[in-house]
Design a protein around this motif. Structure first.
Motif, PDB file in Angstrom:
ATOM      1  N   TYR A   1       9.064   7.456  -1.956  1.00 38.72           N
ATOM      2  CA  TYR A   1       7.984   6.570  -2.413  1.00 38.72           C
ATOM      3  C   TYR A   1       7.941   5.243  -1.657  1.00 38.72           C
ATOM      4  N   LEU A   2       8.869   5.048  -0.739  1.00 36.94           N
ATOM      5  CA  LEU A   2       8.970   3.771  -0.038  1.00 36.94           C
ATOM      6  C   LEU A   2       7.732   3.484   0.824  1.00 36.94           C
ATOM      7  N   ASP A   3       7.309   2.243   0.829  1.00 36.93           N
ATOM      8  CA  ASP A   3       6.264   1.730   1.732  1.00 36.93           C
ATOM      9  C   ASP A   3       4.907   2.414   1.553  1.00 36.93           C
ATOM     10  N   GLN A   4       4.655   2.953   0.357  1.00 33.24           N
ATOM     11  CA  GLN A   4       3.373   3.612   0.119  1.00 33.24           C
ATOM     12  C   GLN A   4       2.472   2.840  -0.837  1.00 33.24           C
ATOM     13  N   GLU A   5       2.978   1.725  -1.362  1.00 37.14           N
ATOM     14  CA  GLU A   5       2.205   0.877  -2.273  1.00 37.14           C
ATOM     15  C   GLU A   5       1.636   1.691  -3.437  1.00 37.14           C
ATOM     16  N   LEU A   6       2.528   2.408  -4.092  1.00 34.40           N
ATOM     17  CA  LEU A   6       2.142   3.235  -5.239  1.00 34.40           C
ATOM     18  C   LEU A   6       2.353   2.510  -6.556  1.00 34.40           C
ATOM     19  N   ALA A   7       2.613   1.211  -6.501  1.00 31.67           N
ATOM     20  CA  ALA A   7       2.923   0.435  -7.696  1.00 31.67           C
ATOM     21  C   ALA A   7       4.153   1.002  -8.415  1.00 31.67           C
ATOM     22  N   TYR A   8       5.082   1.492  -7.620  1.00 26.34           N
ATOM     23  CA  TYR A   8       6.317   2.048  -8.169  1.00 26.34           C
ATOM     24  C   TYR A   8       7.142   0.909  -8.750  1.00 26.34           C
ATOM     25  N   ILE A   9       7.759   1.126  -9.919  1.00 25.73           N
ATOM     26  CA  ILE A   9       8.501   0.060 -10.569  1.00 25.73           C
ATOM     27  C   ILE A   9       9.632  -0.439  -9.671  1.00 25.73           C
ATOM     28  N   HIS A  10       9.777  -1.775  -9.624  1.00 26.50           N
ATOM     29  CA  HIS A  10      10.774  -2.489  -8.822  1.00 26.50           C
ATOM     30  C   HIS A  10      10.437  -2.510  -7.337  1.00 26.50           C
ATOM     31  N   GLU A  11       9.273  -2.002  -6.967  1.00 31.46           N
ATOM     32  CA  GLU A  11       8.900  -2.022  -5.559  1.00 31.46           C
ATOM     33  C   GLU A  11       8.346  -3.397  -5.197  1.00 31.46           C
ATOM     34  N   ALA A  12       8.666  -3.852  -3.975  1.00 30.27           N
ATOM     35  CA  ALA A  12       8.069  -5.072  -3.434  1.00 30.27           C
ATOM     36  C   ALA A  12       7.453  -4.740  -2.088  1.00 30.27           C
ATOM     37  N   ARG A  13       6.251  -5.185  -1.886  1.00 30.69           N
ATOM     38  CA  ARG A  13       5.576  -4.896  -0.628  1.00 30.69           C
ATOM     39  C   ARG A  13       6.314  -5.573   0.526  1.00 30.69           C
ATOM     40  N   ASP A  14       6.674  -4.785   1.515  1.00 34.68           N
ATOM     41  CA  ASP A  14       7.284  -5.289   2.744  1.00 34.68           C
ATOM     42  C   ASP A  14       8.499  -6.174   2.442  1.00 34.68           C
ATOM     43  N   GLN A  15       9.346  -5.687   1.554  1.00 34.69           N
ATOM     44  CA  GLN A  15      10.529  -6.459   1.164  1.00 34.69           C
ATOM     45  C   GLN A  15      11.428  -6.758   2.357  1.00 34.69           C
ATOM     46  N   LEU A  16      11.561  -5.838   3.281  1.00 36.84           N
ATOM     47  CA  LEU A  16      12.462  -6.023   4.410  1.00 36.84           C
ATOM     48  C   LEU A  16      12.048  -7.221   5.258  1.00 36.84           C
ATOM     49  N   THR A  17      10.745  -7.423   5.410  1.00 37.60           N
ATOM     50  CA  THR A  17      10.273  -8.586   6.176  1.00 37.60           C
ATOM     51  C   THR A  17      10.635  -9.884   5.460  1.00 37.60           C
ATOM     52  N   MET A  18      10.501  -9.894   4.127  1.00 40.37           N
ATOM     53  CA  MET A  18      10.905 -11.074   3.358  1.00 40.37           C
ATOM     54  C   MET A  18      12.388 -11.361   3.577  1.00 40.37           C
TER      55      MET A  18
END
Length: 560
Positions: free
Chosen positions: A110-127
């Protein structure tokens, strides 16, 4: 074919951290880091400190690394939790702390698909890359250990800094055989060029009043610095470089660069060698501090050359290696001014006495605190009025790991950093006392970590200077904004009641004649203690500190 026992990737990570000599880690348990923390509990070799928030956990790991000289480790969940750690990672990056931040990540499908998955952050690695020295993502079970090895090596290689690693939860929980080789990768030292050291020695050999400026990058170079001092060099330090030289050594000016007498003395020196320091803005009157004409620099980071001040010669290399090579080349060659060290001693004494005078009623308190700490202690400071005036300079530090402060200027980190330093002392130096200086404005920011303090039963004395306001901001409003005091007065808890509710020993000092007795109580038995000073009852400092001074206007003197 032999059946090998299978373990989780979380257990492999834990076993690897043990090989890195990690004795304690900090964090908040979550569904996205449980395989690692379950392995911590099962293996039982790493103490896990249960912080109440990710920011506090990261500050604790930061201070643990600074106090121990090893690797700090914090664990967070993903998304919001990783974001909570960002400010503390900025502090660790500013201070150059070798820190490993392990954050979970959602399941790989589910990574990097912007599925509103719980605990997901958009582009967390860049942050994470923005607030860390480096950031990695574990992308497969097979690369988990190699990624962790690279991350630790990166954190520990100069210029050191925090490294974040995302580990998806499905990878953490995957079963694999325990790898045969769990050893960390070697950490290379930056070896200075022989020719550069030769040139450095030639430039210093003719100096009659040579001074050595030490920063945090020279913390491990104490023996080499002592050798150069014995050859005739004087020393001044940044706040990060305090304790590299025992500050009761009268050849050391300490961290008094913002004193005008010291600035005049600096101009009388005919050579300044800067080792492992960035010559930061608030220690150099915003880079206008008048330094000797001949500036020479040593740093493991080649990018430092040319920043803040121009140098006549730059040597890229580890501070200890470079200073050792320099001492070998200068042996028997220096012919110093016979008055140099005597003048340094006089300026040192005058600067310290002037600062004690600036404290007004608090000078006696500071002297009693120094007497009560002894020599073997760790001094942790939050950004607060008291630290800006005296905490960063007074109290004699005698160990390069003794001084820990919020270098980046953010308030509210002192309590958590005190906990991390105290855990480091318990693991590595059981006799060392730990004291943390905080103001009420910053202290309340991470107040939840008081629960961590009590639960972990760490030996930490917190000196809480309570004036029920943001003191430095109020002084700036007096100096610049016509004494319009907006948004600085604070509603603060009754700390005696709060301490009683949480099971924390506490004393309130409203008259400083009671301070010594309260300090004795604080140190009378092990465990945490909150020593609160009612500044509204005691009164103001003699000096009104309104932000870091520049070369023309230093802190204003008042008798208010």
């Amino acid at each position: 074919m032999r059946n090998e026992p299978m373990v989780t990737v979380g257990a492999v990570i834990t076993a690897f951290l043990e090989q890195c000599e990690v004795k304690a880690a900090f964090g908040v348990i979550s569904i996205h880091n449980m395989p690692i923390l379950d392995a911590f509990a099962v293996r039982g070799n790493i103490r896990f400190v249960m912080a109440r928030g990710e920011a506090g956990a990261t500050n604790m790991a930061d201070a643990y690394a600074r106090a121990s000289g090893g690797l700090g480790v914090c664990l967070t969940s993903t998304g919001t939790a990783a974001g909570n750690a960002a400010g503390a990672l900025v502090e660790a990056l500013t201070a150059g702390t070798p820190l490993l931040h392990l954050t979970g990540q959602i399941e790989t499908p589910y990574l990097d698909q912007e599925l509103a998955y719980i605990h997901e952050a958009r582009d967390q690695l860049t942050m994470l890359k923005a607030v860390s020295k480096a950031a990695f993502r574990v992308r497969s079970v097979e690369t988990a250990l190699s990624t962790l090895k690279l991350a630790v090596q990166t954190a520990l290689t100069a210029p050191t800094g925090p490294v974040s690693v995302e580990i998806p939860i499905d990878i953490q929980a995957s079963l694999i055989p325990m790898p045969a080789d769990l050893s960390p990768l070697p950490v290379a030292l930056a070896v200075p060029a022989v020719e550069a050291l030769d040139q450095l020695a030639e430039r210093l050999a003719t100096a009659r009043r040579p001074l050595l400026w030490l920063g945090g990058g020279a913390r491990h170079a104490g023996p080499q610095v002592k050798r150069l001092m014995d050859l005739g060099l004087g020393v001044i330090t940044s706040t990060q470089g305090r304790g590299v030289v025992n500050e009761d050594d009268e050849r050391c000016l300490g961290a008094f660069s913002q004193n005008k007498q010291v600035e005049q003395f600096l101009q009388s020196c005919d050579a300044l060698l800067v080792a492992g320091s960035r010559l930061r803005s608030n220690e150099t009157f915003k880079y206008s501090l008048k330094l000797p004409r001949k500036i020479l620099r040593i740093d493991a980071n080649p990018a430092i050359e040319g920043r803040s001040y121009a140098s006549e010669l730059f040597v890229c290399g580890d501070a200890a290696l470079a200073l050792e090579g320099l001492a070998e080349r200068l042996e028997g060659r220096l012919r110093g001014d016979p008055q140099f060290l005597a003048e340094l001693k006089a300026v040192r004494a005058s600067s310290r006495q002037q600062l004690l005078g600036d404290l007004g009623p608090y000078s006696t308190m500071v002297e009693q605190l120094q007497a009560g700490t002894g020599r073997d202690f760790t001094w942790v400071r939050d950004v607060t009025l008291s630290n800006s005036i005296w905490g960063n300079r007074l109290l004699t530090l005698c160990h390069p790991r003794s001084g820990i402060h919020a270098l980046g200027g953010g308030i509210g980190q002192g309590l958590a950093m005190g906990i991390g330093a105290a855990v480091a002392a318990a693991v590595n130096a059981p006799r060392r006392k730990v004291f943390a200086l905080a103001g009420d404005g910053g202290f309340i920011l991470n107040l939840g970590e008081l629960a961590t303090l009590v639960q972990e039963r760490v030996n930490l004395v917190i000196l809480l200077m309570n004036d029920q306001r943001y003191g430095v901001i109020r002084n700036i409003q007096d100096a610049i904004y016509g004494s319009r005091h907006c948004y600085v007065d604070l509603h603060t808890p009754d700390y005696s009641q709060l301490a009683a509710a949480i099971g924390l020993r506490h004393a309130l000092v409203s008259d400083l004649k009671d301070f010594a007795g309260a300090l004795d109580r604080a140190q009378g038995e092990p465990g945490p203690f909150l020593l609160e000073v009612d500044m509204l009852s005691v009164g103001n400092f003699a000096t009104c500190f309104a932000g870091p001074p520049n070369s023309e206007t230093q802190a204003q003197k008042t008798n208010a």
